[in-house]
Motif scaffolding. Structure first.
Motif, mmCIF file in Angstrom:
data_model
loop_
_atom_site.group_PDB
_atom_site.id
_atom_site.type_symbol
_atom_site.label_atom_id
_atom_site.label_comp_id
_atom_site.label_asym_id
_atom_site.label_seq_id
_atom_site.Cartn_x
_atom_site.Cartn_y
_atom_site.Cartn_z
ATOM 1 N N UNK A 99 0.828 -1.201 0.000
ATOM 2 C CA UNK A 99 0.000 0.000 0.000
ATOM 3 C C UNK A 99 0.868 1.259 0.000
ATOM 4 N N UNK A 100 1.985 1.224 0.733
ATOM 5 C CA UNK A 100 2.873 2.384 0.759
ATOM 6 C C UNK A 100 3.404 2.685 -0.636
ATOM 7 N N UNK A 101 3.758 1.651 -1.384
ATOM 8 C CA UNK A 101 4.249 1.855 -2.743
ATOM 9 C C UNK A 101 3.187 2.521 -3.609
ATOM 10 N N UNK A 102 1.939 2.064 -3.474
ATOM 11 C CA UNK A 102 0.846 2.666 -4.235
ATOM 12 C C UNK A 102 0.634 4.127 -3.848
ATOM 13 N N UNK A 103 0.702 4.400 -2.559
ATOM 14 C CA UNK A 103 0.498 5.766 -2.081
ATOM 15 C C UNK A 103 1.635 6.675 -2.520
ATOM 16 N N UNK A 104 2.851 6.174 -2.546
ATOM 17 C CA UNK A 104 3.973 6.990 -2.996
ATOM 18 C C UNK A 104 3.842 7.349 -4.473
ATOM 19 N N UNK A 105 3.246 6.446 -5.248
ATOM 20 C CA UNK A 105 3.044 6.723 -6.671
ATOM 21 C C UNK A 105 1.931 7.747 -6.896
ATOM 22 N N UNK A 163 5.761 8.367 4.199
ATOM 23 C CA UNK A 163 6.830 7.664 4.909
ATOM 24 C C UNK A 163 6.621 7.740 6.421
ATOM 25 N N UNK A 164 6.232 8.902 6.905
ATOM 26 C CA UNK A 164 6.045 9.090 8.344
ATOM 27 C C UNK A 164 4.928 8.209 8.881
ATOM 28 N N UNK A 165 3.831 8.108 8.130
ATOM 29 C CA UNK A 165 2.691 7.296 8.562
ATOM 30 C C UNK A 165 3.088 5.834 8.678
ATOM 31 N N UNK A 166 3.791 5.319 7.683
ATOM 32 C CA UNK A 166 4.145 3.899 7.702
ATOM 33 C C UNK A 166 5.275 3.618 8.688
ATOM 34 N N UNK A 167 6.189 4.566 8.855
ATOM 35 C CA UNK A 167 7.225 4.392 9.870
ATOM 36 C C UNK A 167 6.602 4.331 11.255
ATOM 37 N N UNK A 168 5.640 5.205 11.505
ATOM 38 C CA UNK A 168 4.954 5.201 12.800
ATOM 39 C C UNK A 168 4.189 3.889 12.993
ATOM 40 N N UNK A 169 3.557 3.406 11.929
ATOM 41 C CA UNK A 169 2.815 2.150 12.027
ATOM 42 C C UNK A 169 3.700 0.987 12.425
ATOM 43 N N UNK A 170 4.889 0.897 11.833
ATOM 44 C CA UNK A 170 5.787 -0.203 12.168
ATOM 45 C C UNK A 170 6.400 -0.024 13.552
ATOM 46 N N UNK A 171 6.585 1.223 13.974
ATOM 47 C CA UNK A 171 7.052 1.447 15.348
ATOM 48 C C UNK A 171 6.014 0.965 16.346
#
Length: 224
Positions: free
Chosen positions: A179-185, A195-203
């Protein structure tokens, strides 16, 4: 900056839920498979020791992407093994779990083997002198102490597994990184926010795991 979260276009929670499911199923499978491999590596049967050693050294040094692609192309497409899945999505998910288990189980095995080496040899010898079989010595005496001494290393393996689930996107599993790849596109004007949203999610997924299992490690540590 975070307007894309309110658009309803992206199922962010659904993607992270797939990541959580991949982690949980793979963690359970890896723990079982890694324990069996550890038993093989300390087994008195030469053939089992040779298989365990060869498997661990081969798979552990193979890139995870290659392992997952081999499961998808080799098992899924060539041999038509579906693992009970009914559609492309469920088949891909189950093959991803299989690949993660096959790969992560080797690290669980090595962690457990290091724990087994901390158990005094005299305990195993005394148990064998009492007439216990190798399986009984391993399951009743050695492994319980080994698990207690390697909670922290196993926590690190679990955290690494959580992050390794991102590789499942290589075979079409719709987890968080896909999903992150799709959102970056699509959201080129908000790359940092994505990037911040997904980094926070994995944290959120990994930090509590490390803290909880670190506390458990101190509570169950074997006192020497």
């Amino acid at each position: 900056m975070f307007d894309f979260l309110d658009s309803g276009q992206y199922d962010l929670l659904g993607a992270f839920w797939v990541t959580v499911q991949l982690t949980l199923y793979s963690a359970v499978g890896s723990l079982i498979w890694g324990t069996l491999l550890a038993g093989m590596r300390v087994s008195p049967v030469p053939l089992m020791r040779a298989f365990g050693t060869a498997y661990v050294n081969l798979v552990r040094n193979t890139p995870l992407t290659l392992v997952l692609v081999a499961c998808s192309l080799g098992l899924g497409q060539t041999l038509q093994i579906t693992l009970g899945g009914q559609d492309f999505k469920s088949i891909g998910f189950r093959l991803a779990v299989l690949g993660l288990v096959a790969y992560t189980g080797t690290f669980v095995c090595e962690s457990l083997r290091s724990g087994i080496n901390t158990v005094p040899v005299g305990q195993a010898e005394a148990a064998r002198a009492m007439g216990l079989s190798f399986f009984q010595v391993l399951t009743l005496i050695v492994l319980p102490q080994a698990f207690r001494s390697v909670v922290a290393p196993l926590a690190n393996v679990l955290i690494a597994l959580t992050k390794n689930t991102t590789v499942a996107s290589a075979i079409g599993v719709a987890e968080a990184s896909a999903l992150m790849k799709t959102m970056l596109e699509n959201e080129t004007s908000a790359l940092f926010a994505v990037f911040a949203v997904f980094a926070f999610g994995f944290i959120v997924l990994t930090l509590p795991t490390g803290l909880i299992l670190g506390w458990v490690s101190k509570r169950v540590a074997v006192k020497r």
